[in-house]
Design a protein around this motif. Structure first.
Motif, PDB file in Angstrom:
ATOM      1  N   VAL A  21     -21.455 -76.778 -63.527  1.00  0.00           N
ATOM      2  CA  VAL A  21     -20.523 -77.005 -62.425  1.00  0.00           C
ATOM      3  C   VAL A  21     -19.653 -75.778 -62.149  1.00  0.00           C
ATOM      4  CG1 VAL A  21     -18.672 -78.078 -63.788  1.00  0.00           C
ATOM      5  CG2 VAL A  21     -18.990 -78.716 -61.390  1.00  0.00           C
ATOM      6  N   GLU A  22     -19.266 -75.046 -63.180  1.00  0.00           N
ATOM      7  CA  GLU A  22     -18.393 -73.891 -62.963  1.00  0.00           C
ATOM      8  C   GLU A  22     -19.097 -72.741 -62.247  1.00  0.00           C
ATOM      9  OE1 GLU A  22     -19.720 -73.385 -67.340  1.00  0.00           O
ATOM     10  OE2 GLU A  22     -19.237 -75.035 -65.981  1.00  0.00           O
ATOM     11  N   VAL A  23     -20.422 -72.805 -62.141  1.00  0.00           N
ATOM     12  CA  VAL A  23     -21.183 -71.824 -61.367  1.00  0.00           C
ATOM     13  C   VAL A  23     -21.513 -72.385 -59.983  1.00  0.00           C
ATOM     14  CG1 VAL A  23     -23.350 -70.521 -61.248  1.00  0.00           C
ATOM     15  CG2 VAL A  23     -22.146 -70.750 -63.433  1.00  0.00           C
ATOM     16  N   ALA A  24     -21.964 -73.624 -59.919  1.00  0.00           N
ATOM     17  CA  ALA A  24     -22.365 -74.235 -58.642  1.00  0.00           C
ATOM     18  C   ALA A  24     -21.167 -74.519 -57.738  1.00  0.00           C
ATOM     19  CB  ALA A  24     -23.147 -75.522 -58.897  1.00  0.00           C
ATOM     20  N   LEU A  25     -20.077 -75.016 -58.301  1.00  0.00           N
ATOM     21  CA  LEU A  25     -18.921 -75.391 -57.481  1.00  0.00           C
ATOM     22  C   LEU A  25     -18.351 -74.219 -56.687  1.00  0.00           C
ATOM     23  CD1 LEU A  25     -16.895 -77.546 -56.547  1.00  0.00           C
ATOM     24  CD2 LEU A  25     -15.522 -76.967 -58.555  1.00  0.00           C
ATOM     25  N   PRO A  26     -18.110 -73.050 -57.287  1.00  0.00           N
ATOM     26  CA  PRO A  26     -17.576 -71.944 -56.483  1.00  0.00           C
ATOM     27  C   PRO A  26     -18.482 -71.568 -55.307  1.00  0.00           C
ATOM     28  CG  PRO A  26     -17.275 -71.469 -58.805  1.00  0.00           C
ATOM     29  CD  PRO A  26     -18.137 -72.699 -58.712  1.00  0.00           C
ATOM     30  N   GLN A  27     -19.779 -71.660 -55.482  1.00  0.00           N
ATOM     31  CA  GLN A  27     -20.701 -71.350 -54.380  1.00  0.00           C
ATOM     32  C   GLN A  27     -20.531 -72.351 -53.238  1.00  0.00           C
ATOM     33  OE1 GLN A  27     -24.363 -71.444 -56.582  1.00  0.00           O
ATOM     34  NE2 GLN A  27     -24.180 -69.306 -57.203  1.00  0.00           N
ATOM     35  N   LEU A  28     -20.400 -73.628 -53.584  1.00  0.00           N
ATOM     36  CA  LEU A  28     -20.193 -74.653 -52.563  1.00  0.00           C
ATOM     37  C   LEU A  28     -18.814 -74.526 -51.916  1.00  0.00           C
ATOM     38  CD1 LEU A  28     -21.888 -77.638 -54.406  1.00  0.00           C
ATOM     39  CD2 LEU A  28     -22.796 -76.367 -52.443  1.00  0.00           C
ATOM     40  N   LEU A  29     -17.824 -74.166 -52.710  1.00  0.00           N
ATOM     41  CA  LEU A  29     -16.481 -73.959 -52.167  1.00  0.00           C
ATOM     42  C   LEU A  29     -16.468 -72.797 -51.168  1.00  0.00           C
ATOM     43  CD1 LEU A  29     -14.340 -74.450 -55.397  1.00  0.00           C
ATOM     44  CD2 LEU A  29     -14.380 -75.957 -53.397  1.00  0.00           C
ATOM     45  N   GLU A  30     -17.190 -71.727 -51.487  1.00  0.00           N
ATOM     46  CA  GLU A  30     -17.289 -70.576 -50.571  1.00  0.00           C
ATOM     47  C   GLU A  30     -17.890 -71.007 -49.237  1.00  0.00           C
ATOM     48  OE1 GLU A  30     -16.405 -67.439 -50.420  1.00  0.00           O
ATOM     49  OE2 GLU A  30     -15.683 -67.094 -52.443  1.00  0.00           O
ATOM     50  N   LYS A  31     -18.955 -71.818 -49.293  1.00  0.00           N
ATOM     51  CA  LYS A  31     -19.588 -72.289 -48.051  1.00  0.00           C
ATOM     52  C   LYS A  31     -18.626 -73.149 -47.245  1.00  0.00           C
ATOM     53  CE  LYS A  31     -24.323 -71.990 -49.456  1.00  0.00           C
ATOM     54  NZ  LYS A  31     -25.541 -72.017 -48.697  1.00  0.00           N
ATOM     55  N   ALA A  32     -17.911 -74.025 -47.911  1.00  0.00           N
ATOM     56  CA  ALA A  32     -16.954 -74.891 -47.220  1.00  0.00           C
ATOM     57  C   ALA A  32     -15.821 -74.065 -46.625  1.00  0.00           C
ATOM     58  CB  ALA A  32     -16.413 -75.957 -48.171  1.00  0.00           C
ATOM     59  N   ARG A  33     -15.327 -73.086 -47.352  1.00  0.00           N
ATOM     60  CA  ARG A  33     -14.279 -72.208 -46.827  1.00  0.00           C
ATOM     61  C   ARG A  33     -14.813 -71.417 -45.640  1.00  0.00           C
ATOM     62  NH1 ARG A  33      -9.776 -72.392 -46.466  1.00  0.00           N
ATOM     63  NH2 ARG A  33      -9.289 -70.216 -46.780  1.00  0.00           N
ATOM     64  N   GLY A  34     -16.088 -71.017 -45.709  1.00  0.00           N
ATOM     65  CA  GLY A  34     -16.716 -70.303 -44.604  1.00  0.00           C
ATOM     66  C   GLY A  34     -16.767 -71.137 -43.329  1.00  0.00           C
ATOM     67  N   ALA A  35     -16.805 -72.451 -43.484  1.00  0.00           N
ATOM     68  CA  ALA A  35     -16.784 -73.360 -42.330  1.00  0.00           C
ATOM     69  C   ALA A  35     -15.362 -73.562 -41.809  1.00  0.00           C
ATOM     70  CB  ALA A  35     -17.399 -74.708 -42.725  1.00  0.00           C
ATOM     71  N   GLY A  36     -14.388 -72.955 -42.509  1.00  0.00           N
ATOM     72  CA  GLY A  36     -12.999 -73.072 -42.089  1.00  0.00           C
ATOM     73  C   GLY A  36     -12.301 -74.314 -42.615  1.00  0.00           C
ATOM     74  N   TRP A  37     -12.902 -74.976 -43.576  1.00  0.00           N
ATOM     75  CA  TRP A  37     -12.352 -76.227 -44.090  1.00  0.00           C
ATOM     76  C   TRP A  37     -11.359 -76.005 -45.217  1.00  0.00           C
ATOM     77  CZ3 TRP A  37     -17.806 -78.699 -44.943  1.00  0.00           C
ATOM     78  CH2 TRP A  37     -18.346 -79.061 -43.711  1.00  0.00           C
ATOM     79  N   ARG A  38     -10.384 -76.897 -45.287  1.00  0.00           N
ATOM     80  CA  ARG A  38      -9.560 -77.067 -46.492  1.00  0.00           C
ATOM     81  C   ARG A  38     -10.318 -78.066 -47.354  1.00  0.00           C
ATOM     82  NH1 ARG A  38      -4.110 -76.021 -46.831  1.00  0.00           N
ATOM     83  NH2 ARG A  38      -3.384 -74.644 -45.181  1.00  0.00           N
ATOM     84  N   ILE A  39     -10.202 -77.926 -48.661  1.00  0.00           N
ATOM     85  CA  ILE A  39     -11.005 -78.726 -49.579  1.00  0.00           C
ATOM     86  C   ILE A  39     -10.123 -79.335 -50.652  1.00  0.00           C
ATOM     87  CG2 ILE A  39     -12.963 -78.672 -51.189  1.00  0.00           C
ATOM     88  CD1 ILE A  39     -13.022 -75.665 -49.413  1.00  0.00           C
ATOM     89  N   VAL A  40     -10.440 -80.556 -51.036  1.00  0.00           N
ATOM     90  CA  VAL A  40      -9.856 -81.143 -52.227  1.00  0.00           C
ATOM     91  C   VAL A  40     -11.013 -81.368 -53.205  1.00  0.00           C
ATOM     92  CG1 VAL A  40      -9.944 -83.554 -51.406  1.00  0.00           C
ATOM     93  CG2 VAL A  40      -8.321 -82.910 -53.175  1.00  0.00           C
ATOM     94  N   VAL A  41     -10.806 -80.946 -54.454  1.00  0.00           N
ATOM     95  CA  VAL A  41     -11.784 -81.157 -55.526  1.00  0.00           C
ATOM     96  C   VAL A  41     -11.208 -82.228 -56.429  1.00  0.00           C
ATOM     97  CG1 VAL A  41     -13.051 -80.132 -57.447  1.00  0.00           C
ATOM     98  CG2 VAL A  41     -12.577 -78.760 -55.395  1.00  0.00           C
ATOM     99  N   ARG A  42     -11.906 -83.359 -56.511  1.00  0.00           N
ATOM    100  CA  ARG A  42     -11.419 -84.502 -57.287  1.00  0.00           C
ATOM    101  C   ARG A  42     -12.259 -84.684 -58.543  1.00  0.00           C
ATOM    102  NH1 ARG A  42     -11.768 -89.692 -53.996  1.00  0.00           N
ATOM    103  NH2 ARG A  42     -10.054 -88.740 -52.880  1.00  0.00           N
ATOM    104  N   GLY A  43     -11.580 -84.733 -59.675  1.00  0.00           N
ATOM    105  CA  GLY A  43     -12.218 -85.026 -60.950  1.00  0.00           C
ATOM    106  C   GLY A  43     -11.638 -86.298 -61.531  1.00  0.00           C
ATOM    107  N   THR A  44     -11.945 -86.535 -62.788  1.00  0.00           N
ATOM    108  CA  THR A  44     -11.461 -87.744 -63.445  1.00  0.00           C
ATOM    109  C   THR A  44     -10.555 -87.458 -64.637  1.00  0.00           C
ATOM    110  OG1 THR A  44     -13.442 -87.806 -64.845  1.00  0.00           O
ATOM    111  CG2 THR A  44     -13.522 -89.054 -62.774  1.00  0.00           C
ATOM    112  N   ASP A  45     -10.544 -86.207 -65.103  1.00  0.00           N
ATOM    113  CA  ASP A  45      -9.800 -85.855 -66.307  1.00  0.00           C
ATOM    114  C   ASP A  45      -8.893 -84.648 -66.026  1.00  0.00           C
ATOM    115  OD1 ASP A  45      -9.024 -85.440 -69.002  1.00  0.00           O
ATOM    116  OD2 ASP A  45     -10.775 -84.197 -69.387  1.00  0.00           O
TER     117      ASP A  45
END
Length: 153
Positions: A14-38
């Motif tokens: 996840v620590e490798v895949a998530l930043p890549q997905l976050l970059e794509k979402a930021r590239g779309a101009g989106w604000r993002i919330v990352v929700r975990g459980t712990d």
């Protein structure tokens, strides 16, 4: 109306895949919330994002700070509306997602560890619940070494 996109992690943690997905979402101009459980896991993720490569820095914060509303990426374990008014929700570790969230946001990304049987079962249950509620959903796998869409409803 948005869509739920399921990401079946089998090759990258996840620590490798998530930043890549976050970059794509930021590239779309989106604000993002990352929700975990712990909370401890979110603190760990916060550290991983800060220690990433300088050219790949992702501006973010952990929920509960004075500037939550200003964060382009907000890490949280809390459900419900996020202070940073996100267009995208990314969940980890089986965090809950409601059909209302999928319908209200541009995108909901559900990342799950494909090598963990409990995580697989949780993702399958989320898929069934969200599609039964009428939400659009896609399933992506990285099994071949690159992301491939395997299913869509």
């Amino acid at each position: 109306m948005g869509a739920a996109v399921f990401y079946h992690l089998t090759r990258r943690p996840v620590e490798v895949a998530l930043p890549q997905l976050l970059e794509k979402a930021r590239g779309a101009g989106w604000r993002i919330v990352v929700r975990g459980t712990d909370p401890g896991r979110m603190d760990w993720l916060d550290e991983k994002l800060w220690l990433g490569p300088e050219e790949g820095f992702l501006p973010h914060g952990v929920a509960g700070g004075a500037h939550d509303a200003d964060q382009p990426i907000l890490l949280t374990v809390g459900a419900g509306p996020a202070a940073n008014d996100p267009a995208c929700l990314m969940t980890l570790d089986g965090a809950e997602v409601t059909p209302e969230e999928v319908q209200a946001l541009e995108r909901v990304c559900i990342l799950f560890d494909g090598l963990d049987e409990e995580a697989l079962q949780r993702a399958r249950a989320q898929w069934k619940a969200l599609t039964a509620a009428g939400c659009s959903a896609q399933y992506w796998s990285e099994e071949s070494g690159r992301w491939e869409k395997k299913a869509e409803r």
